[in-house]
Scaffold this motif. Structure first.
Motif, PDB file in Angstrom:
ATOM      1  N   ALA A 295      -3.897   3.004  -4.302  1.00  0.00           N
ATOM      2  CA  ALA A 295      -2.628   4.181  -4.201  1.00  0.00           C
ATOM      3  C   ALA A 295      -2.542   4.495  -3.435  1.00  0.00           C
ATOM      4  O   ALA A 295      -2.663   4.576  -2.276  1.00  0.00           O
ATOM      5  CB  ALA A 295      -3.848   5.304  -5.016  1.00  0.00           C
ATOM      6  N   GLN A 296      -1.033   5.083  -3.213  1.00  0.00           N
ATOM      7  CA  GLN A 296      -0.412   5.505  -2.184  1.00  0.00           C
ATOM      8  C   GLN A 296      -0.170   7.646  -2.056  1.00  0.00           C
ATOM      9  O   GLN A 296      -0.596   7.984  -2.550  1.00  0.00           O
ATOM     10  CB  GLN A 296       1.075   5.252  -2.670  1.00  0.00           C
ATOM     11  CG  GLN A 296       1.459   4.157  -2.855  1.00  0.00           C
ATOM     12  CD  GLN A 296       1.134   3.126  -3.867  1.00  0.00           C
ATOM     13  OE1 GLN A 296       0.543   2.247  -3.833  1.00  0.00           O
ATOM     14  NE2 GLN A 296       1.559   3.847  -5.297  1.00  0.00           N
ATOM     15  N   THR A 297      -0.655   7.457  -0.707  1.00  0.00           N
ATOM     16  CA  THR A 297      -0.851   9.272  -0.364  1.00  0.00           C
ATOM     17  C   THR A 297       0.725   9.142   0.637  1.00  0.00           C
ATOM     18  O   THR A 297       0.641   8.229   1.233  1.00  0.00           O
ATOM     19  CB  THR A 297      -2.088   9.237   0.578  1.00  0.00           C
ATOM     20  OG1 THR A 297      -2.658   8.637   1.338  1.00  0.00           O
ATOM     21  CG2 THR A 297      -3.151   9.502  -0.982  1.00  0.00           C
ATOM     22  N   VAL A 298       0.773   9.770   1.112  1.00  0.00           N
ATOM     23  CA  VAL A 298       1.418  10.737   1.951  1.00  0.00           C
ATOM     24  C   VAL A 298       1.206  11.918   2.448  1.00  0.00           C
ATOM     25  O   VAL A 298       0.964  12.572   1.943  1.00  0.00           O
ATOM     26  CB  VAL A 298       2.987  10.900   1.361  1.00  0.00           C
ATOM     27  CG1 VAL A 298       3.972  11.821   2.366  1.00  0.00           C
ATOM     28  CG2 VAL A 298       3.313   9.010   0.778  1.00  0.00           C
ATOM     29  N   THR A 299       0.712  11.810   3.658  1.00  0.00           N
ATOM     30  CA  THR A 299       0.728  13.748   4.256  1.00  0.00           C
ATOM     31  C   THR A 299       1.042  13.492   5.065  1.00  0.00           C
ATOM     32  O   THR A 299       1.507  13.272   6.311  1.00  0.00           O
ATOM     33  CB  THR A 299      -1.185  12.813   5.348  1.00  0.00           C
ATOM     34  OG1 THR A 299      -1.858  12.498   3.921  1.00  0.00           O
ATOM     35  CG2 THR A 299      -1.495  14.570   5.830  1.00  0.00           C
ATOM     36  N   GLN A 300       1.171  15.526   4.920  1.00  0.00           N
ATOM     37  CA  GLN A 300       2.355  16.173   6.216  1.00  0.00           C
ATOM     38  C   GLN A 300       1.417  16.621   6.853  1.00  0.00           C
ATOM     39  O   GLN A 300       1.083  18.139   6.252  1.00  0.00           O
ATOM     40  CB  GLN A 300       3.398  17.104   5.643  1.00  0.00           C
ATOM     41  CG  GLN A 300       4.312  15.694   5.214  1.00  0.00           C
ATOM     42  CD  GLN A 300       5.660  16.396   4.441  1.00  0.00           C
ATOM     43  OE1 GLN A 300       5.889  16.057   3.540  1.00  0.00           O
ATOM     44  NE2 GLN A 300       6.539  17.042   5.241  1.00  0.00           N
ATOM     45  N   SER A 301       0.913  16.883   7.867  1.00  0.00           N
ATOM     46  CA  SER A 301       0.045  18.186   8.384  1.00  0.00           C
ATOM     47  C   SER A 301       0.578  18.927   8.999  1.00  0.00           C
ATOM     48  O   SER A 301      -0.337  20.027   9.658  1.00  0.00           O
ATOM     49  CB  SER A 301      -0.848  17.173  10.148  1.00  0.00           C
ATOM     50  OG  SER A 301       0.311  16.231  10.958  1.00  0.00           O
TER      51      SER A 301
ATOM     52  N   THR B 220      -0.133   3.085   1.873  1.00  0.00           N
ATOM     53  CA  THR B 220      -0.212   1.823   0.591  1.00  0.00           C
ATOM     54  C   THR B 220      -0.210   0.591   1.146  1.00  0.00           C
ATOM     55  O   THR B 220      -0.920   0.382   2.217  1.00  0.00           O
ATOM     56  CB  THR B 220       1.307   2.041   0.643  1.00  0.00           C
ATOM     57  OG1 THR B 220       1.471   1.303  -0.579  1.00  0.00           O
ATOM     58  CG2 THR B 220       2.179   1.952   1.752  1.00  0.00           C
ATOM     59  N   SER B 221      -0.420  -0.675   0.003  1.00  0.00           N
ATOM     60  CA  SER B 221      -1.281  -1.598   0.309  1.00  0.00           C
ATOM     61  C   SER B 221       0.010  -2.799   0.047  1.00  0.00           C
ATOM     62  O   SER B 221      -0.147  -3.169   0.131  1.00  0.00           O
ATOM     63  CB  SER B 221      -1.978  -1.883  -1.105  1.00  0.00           C
ATOM     64  OG  SER B 221      -2.134  -1.452  -1.703  1.00  0.00           O
ATOM     65  N   GLU B 222       1.559  -1.950  -0.490  1.00  0.00           N
ATOM     66  CA  GLU B 222       2.355  -2.985  -1.013  1.00  0.00           C
ATOM     67  C   GLU B 222       2.693  -3.604   0.597  1.00  0.00           C
ATOM     68  O   GLU B 222       3.301  -2.678   1.827  1.00  0.00           O
ATOM     69  CB  GLU B 222       3.054  -1.988  -1.364  1.00  0.00           C
ATOM     70  CG  GLU B 222       2.426  -1.407  -3.054  1.00  0.00           C
ATOM     71  CD  GLU B 222       2.293  -3.083  -3.812  1.00  0.00           C
ATOM     72  OE1 GLU B 222       3.214  -4.014  -3.882  1.00  0.00           O
ATOM     73  OE2 GLU B 222       1.459  -2.844  -4.633  1.00  0.00           O
ATOM     74  N   ASN B 223       4.233  -4.270   1.013  1.00  0.00           N
ATOM     75  CA  ASN B 223       4.610  -4.314   1.550  1.00  0.00           C
ATOM     76  C   ASN B 223       6.149  -4.076   1.914  1.00  0.00           C
ATOM     77  O   ASN B 223       6.743  -3.834   2.486  1.00  0.00           O
ATOM     78  CB  ASN B 223       4.709  -5.786   1.775  1.00  0.00           C
ATOM     79  CG  ASN B 223       3.504  -6.807   2.774  1.00  0.00           C
ATOM     80  OD1 ASN B 223       3.300  -5.694   3.355  1.00  0.00           O
ATOM     81  ND2 ASN B 223       2.489  -7.821   2.151  1.00  0.00           N
TER      82      ASN B 223
ATOM     83  N   TYR C 255       8.285  -0.767  -5.055  1.00  0.00           N
ATOM     84  CA  TYR C 255       8.875  -1.497  -5.870  1.00  0.00           C
ATOM     85  C   TYR C 255       8.641  -1.309  -6.948  1.00  0.00           C
ATOM     86  O   TYR C 255       6.696  -1.388  -7.413  1.00  0.00           O
ATOM     87  CB  TYR C 255       9.540  -2.783  -5.505  1.00  0.00           C
ATOM     88  CG  TYR C 255      10.115  -3.498  -7.256  1.00  0.00           C
ATOM     89  CD1 TYR C 255       9.196  -4.389  -7.258  1.00  0.00           C
ATOM     90  CD2 TYR C 255      11.368  -2.791  -7.540  1.00  0.00           C
ATOM     91  CE1 TYR C 255       9.982  -5.420  -8.339  1.00  0.00           C
ATOM     92  CE2 TYR C 255      12.492  -3.971  -8.007  1.00  0.00           C
ATOM     93  CZ  TYR C 255      11.834  -4.699  -9.033  1.00  0.00           C
ATOM     94  OH  TYR C 255      12.318  -5.857  -9.262  1.00  0.00           O
ATOM     95  N   GLY C 256       8.830  -0.641  -8.392  1.00  0.00           N
ATOM     96  CA  GLY C 256       8.791  -0.448  -9.767  1.00  0.00           C
ATOM     97  C   GLY C 256       7.708  -0.144  -9.786  1.00  0.00           C
ATOM     98  O   GLY C 256       7.363   0.315 -10.643  1.00  0.00           O
ATOM     99  N   GLN C 257       7.330   1.436  -9.369  1.00  0.00           N
ATOM    100  CA  GLN C 257       6.844   2.596  -8.946  1.00  0.00           C
ATOM    101  C   GLN C 257       7.338   3.607  -8.523  1.00  0.00           C
ATOM    102  O   GLN C 257       8.435   4.028  -8.654  1.00  0.00           O
ATOM    103  CB  GLN C 257       5.773   2.383  -7.951  1.00  0.00           C
ATOM    104  CG  GLN C 257       4.824   0.946  -8.523  1.00  0.00           C
ATOM    105  CD  GLN C 257       3.105   0.984  -7.940  1.00  0.00           C
ATOM    106  OE1 GLN C 257       2.873   1.893  -7.207  1.00  0.00           O
ATOM    107  NE2 GLN C 257       3.101  -0.179  -7.396  1.00  0.00           N
ATOM    108  N   ASN C 258       6.483   4.807  -8.916  1.00  0.00           N
ATOM    109  CA  ASN C 258       7.489   6.217  -9.014  1.00  0.00           C
ATOM    110  C   ASN C 258       6.975   6.761  -6.938  1.00  0.00           C
ATOM    111  O   ASN C 258       6.453   6.775  -6.521  1.00  0.00           O
ATOM    112  CB  ASN C 258       6.924   7.531  -9.772  1.00  0.00           C
ATOM    113  CG  ASN C 258       5.252   6.974  -9.307  1.00  0.00           C
ATOM    114  OD1 ASN C 258       4.952   6.901  -9.801  1.00  0.00           O
ATOM    115  ND2 ASN C 258       4.659   8.811  -8.888  1.00  0.00           N
TER     116      ASN C 258
END
Lengths: 113, 116
Positions: free
Chosen positions: A1-7, A27-30, A97-100
Motif C-alpha cells: 500500500a502507498q502512503t504519504v505523510t506530511q508532518s 511505495t514499493s513501485e519504481n 502507474y495504473g493506480q490512483n
C-alpha cells in the motif's frame, strides 16, 4: 500500500521569505510521480510542481522547487520569495502507474504581510 | 471543455435522500478519478475509471455509493440514502492514459455536498 505523510499541519512565513514544506512517502513501485498541489479556499486543486521518480534532477517551477530524495522517500517543497497569494493548503501526492492518487493530510501555509 | 467541470457546485440534501454528482472530464482523457475530501483533510480515493470500466472501486465506503461512466466520458457519482457523514467536497480528476498521462491530471472544483 502507498502512503504519504506530511508532518507539518500548519506553517507560516513572512512575505518575501523562503519556506520548506515536508513530505515523506512509501511505495514499493519504481515508476511513479510525485506532486505538490495547492488548494485555496476556492477548493480548486492546483498543480504546483511534479517530479518523475526516474529523474534524479529536482524539478523547479519559477519560485517553487523540490528536494527529491528517492532513497529516503522524501519530497519537500521550497517556496522562495513567498507571496500573499501563496496562502493555501498544500498537499503532497503520489501516483503509481495504473493506480490512483494518494494524498497526504496537507499543510496549511499562511504568508504573513 | 477547457477543464474538468463538476456540477452542481453545491448541493444541500436531506438525510435519506438520493443524490447524483456529475463530472465532465477534459475531452479525450480516458482516466477519471473520484475523491472525497472532508473538512481539513486530504482527499480520499473513491473510484478510478479507465474508459468505461471501473479499474479500482476499492475506495467506495459502502454499497450506498455507486459511480458510472457509460460512454467513457461523463461520470456520475450516485449516493443513496444519504447520511450526515456523507457531507464533504467530492472532487473529480481526469488524465490521459498511460504512464505519461498521469502527470497531466487535472482536478475539477468539486461539489460540496451538505446532508442536513
Amino acid at each position: 500500500a502507498q502512503t504519504v505523510t506530511q508532518s507539518q499541519p500548519e506553517m507560516s512565513v513572512q512575505e518575501a521569505e523562503t519556506v520548506t514544506l515536508s513530505c515523506t512517502y512509501d511505495t514499493s513501485e519504481n515508476n511513479y510521480y510525485l506532486f505538490w498541489y495547492k488548494q485555496p479556499p476556492s477548493r480548486q486543486m492546483i498543480l504546483v510542481i511534479r517530479q518523475e521518480a526516474y529523474k534524479q534532477q529536482n524539478a523547479t517551477e519559477n519560485r517553487f522547487s523540490v528536494n527529491f530524495q528517492k532513497a529516503a522517500k522524501s519530497f519537500s517543497l521550497k517556496i522562495s520569495d513567498s507571496q500573499l497569494g501563496d496562502t493555501a493548503m498544500y498537499f503532497c501526492a503520489l501516483i503509481n502507474y495504473g493506480q490512483n492518487f494518494v494524498f497526504g493530510p496537507g499543510t496549511r501555509l499562511s504568508v504573513l504581510p | 471543455g477547457a477543464g474538468v467541470s463538476q456540477t452542481p457546485s453545491n448541493k444541500v440534501t436531506e438525510k435519506g435522500k438520493y443524490v447524483e454528482l456529475r463530472c465532465d472530464p477534459i475531452s479525450g482523457h480516458t482516466a477519471l478519478y473520484w475523491y472525497r475530501q472532508s473538512l481539513g483533510q486530504g482527499p480520499e480515493f473513491l473510484i478510478y475509471f479507465q474508459g468505461t470500466g471501473a479499474a479500482d472501486d476499492s475506495g467506495l465506503p459502502n454499497d450506498r455509493f455507486f459511480a458510472v461512466r457509460p460512454e467513457g466520458s461523463v461520470s456520475t457519482l450516485k449516493i443513496q440514502r444519504t447520511e450526515r457523514g456523507d457531507s464533504a467536497v467530492y472532487l473529480c480528476a481526469s488524465s490521459p492514459s498511460g504512464m505519461e498521462g498521469m502527470a497531466e491530471a487535472f482536478f475539477g472544483q468539486g461539489t460540496r455536498l451538505t446532508v442536513v
